[in-house]
Scaffold this motif. Structure first.
Motif, PDB file in Angstrom:
ATOM      1  N   GLU A  37      68.197  -9.103  14.074  1.00 58.73           N
ATOM      2  CA  GLU A  37      68.202 -10.409  13.433  1.00 58.73           C
ATOM      3  C   GLU A  37      68.771 -11.463  14.380  1.00 58.73           C
ATOM      4  N   GLY A  38      69.697 -11.084  15.215  1.00 62.59           N
ATOM      5  CA  GLY A  38      70.295 -12.024  16.179  1.00 62.59           C
ATOM      6  C   GLY A  38      69.253 -12.546  17.143  1.00 62.59           C
ATOM      7  N   SER A  39      68.403 -11.655  17.642  1.00 63.88           N
ATOM      8  CA  SER A  39      67.335 -12.094  18.542  1.00 63.88           C
ATOM      9  C   SER A  39      66.377 -13.021  17.811  1.00 63.88           C
ATOM     10  N   LYS A  40      66.008 -12.584  16.570  1.00 65.11           N
ATOM     11  CA  LYS A  40      65.117 -13.429  15.779  1.00 65.11           C
ATOM     12  C   LYS A  40      65.801 -14.772  15.481  1.00 65.11           C
ATOM     13  N   MET A  41      67.067 -14.682  15.121  1.00 67.33           N
ATOM     14  CA  MET A  41      67.813 -15.881  14.787  1.00 67.33           C
ATOM     15  C   MET A  41      67.943 -16.796  16.016  1.00 67.33           C
ATOM     16  N   GLU A  47      63.824 -22.706  18.643  1.00 65.54           N
ATOM     17  CA  GLU A  47      62.688 -23.483  18.139  1.00 65.54           C
ATOM     18  C   GLU A  47      63.162 -24.707  17.360  1.00 65.54           C
ATOM     19  N   ARG A  48      64.156 -24.524  16.513  1.00 63.05           N
ATOM     20  CA  ARG A  48      64.692 -25.655  15.757  1.00 63.05           C
ATOM     21  C   ARG A  48      65.328 -26.688  16.682  1.00 63.05           C
ATOM     22  N   GLY A  49      66.013 -26.209  17.719  1.00 63.83           N
ATOM     23  CA  GLY A  49      66.625 -27.123  18.690  1.00 63.83           C
ATOM     24  C   GLY A  49      65.577 -27.934  19.443  1.00 63.83           C
ATOM     25  N   GLU A  50      64.480 -27.263  19.824  1.00 68.18           N
ATOM     26  CA  GLU A  50      63.394 -27.976  20.510  1.00 68.18           C
ATOM     27  C   GLU A  50      62.793 -29.046  19.609  1.00 68.18           C
ATOM     28  N   ALA A  51      62.569 -28.702  18.352  1.00 65.60           N
ATOM     29  CA  ALA A  51      62.012 -29.664  17.402  1.00 65.60           C
ATOM     30  C   ALA A  51      62.974 -30.840  17.209  1.00 65.60           C
ATOM     31  N   PHE A  52      64.242 -30.529  17.100  1.00 65.56           N
ATOM     32  CA  PHE A  52      65.254 -31.583  16.921  1.00 65.56           C
ATOM     33  C   PHE A  52      65.323 -32.478  18.153  1.00 65.56           C
ATOM     34  N   GLU A  53      65.243 -31.845  19.313  1.00 72.78           N
ATOM     35  CA  GLU A  53      65.290 -32.611  20.568  1.00 72.78           C
ATOM     36  C   GLU A  53      64.095 -33.562  20.667  1.00 72.78           C
ATOM     37  N   SER A  54      62.900 -33.085  20.340  1.00 72.13           N
ATOM     38  CA  SER A  54      61.721 -33.944  20.426  1.00 72.13           C
ATOM     39  C   SER A  54      61.818 -35.090  19.421  1.00 72.13           C
TER      40      SER A  54
END
Length: 167
Positions: A37-41, A47-54
């Motif tokens: 789950e850690g890897s998935k998390m 992915e969430r960070g990339e979306a937030f950054e954009s």
């Protein structure tokens, strides 16, 4: 009762071993699950960070454009205010100079042009006069000699004339 208590103790020990083993296995399971789950998390967080950054970049670009527009407008406003102030100062200085009788730039330019034209005209006349001058000098010399009155002799004073008559 002693036997029972030994048996109870043994059962209790077995139960404890079994419970400890289950706890150990649950911990290992939690670790394995955390790893999976850690890897998935982690991937999900990336992915969430990339979306937030954009989204942040888009927002930042929008803010940047708004700021640049505001700066351009402010520059324009300041420029127009400066132009109005400059115009008013020019008018006030011009009015003051006219009151003192100081000529304007156009008046000075007109006078300069007229002086240059007159200078050119005078130079032409000087050249024409210089060309005519030798002939004029000969004529003037003859006329002057003819017109010159004879030199007057000083008159004798009366006292000298009277004295010579008495002798």
């Amino acid at each position: 009762m002693a036997k029972k208590s030994k048996k109870e103790k043994k059962d209790l020990q077995e139960d404890l071993k079994e419970s400890a083993n289950k706890i150990w296995l649950a911990g290992l399971g939690a670790l394995a699950a955390a790893e999976d789950e850690g890897s998935k998390m982690f991937r999900g967080l990336v992915e969430r960070g990339e979306a937030f950054e954009s989204r942040g970049k888009e927002t930042l670009e929008g803010v940047k454009e708004d700021v640049e527009g505001s700066v351009d407008k402010a520059k324009s406003d300041v420029g127009s205010v400066f132009d109005r102030i400059e115009s008013r100062v020019d008018e006030a200085v011009g009015t003051s100079l006219r009151r003192f009788g100081v000529p304007t730039r156009d008046e000075i330019a007109t006078l300069t042009r007229r002086v240059e034209e007159l200078t050119t005209h005078v130079e032409r006349l000087a050249v024409a006069t210089a060309a005519e001058a030798p002939a004029a000098k000969k004529t003037t010399t003859r006329r002057t000699a003819a017109k010159k009155p004879a030199a007057k002799k000083p008159a004798a004073s009366k006292s000298t004339a009277d004295t010579s008559a008495d002798k």
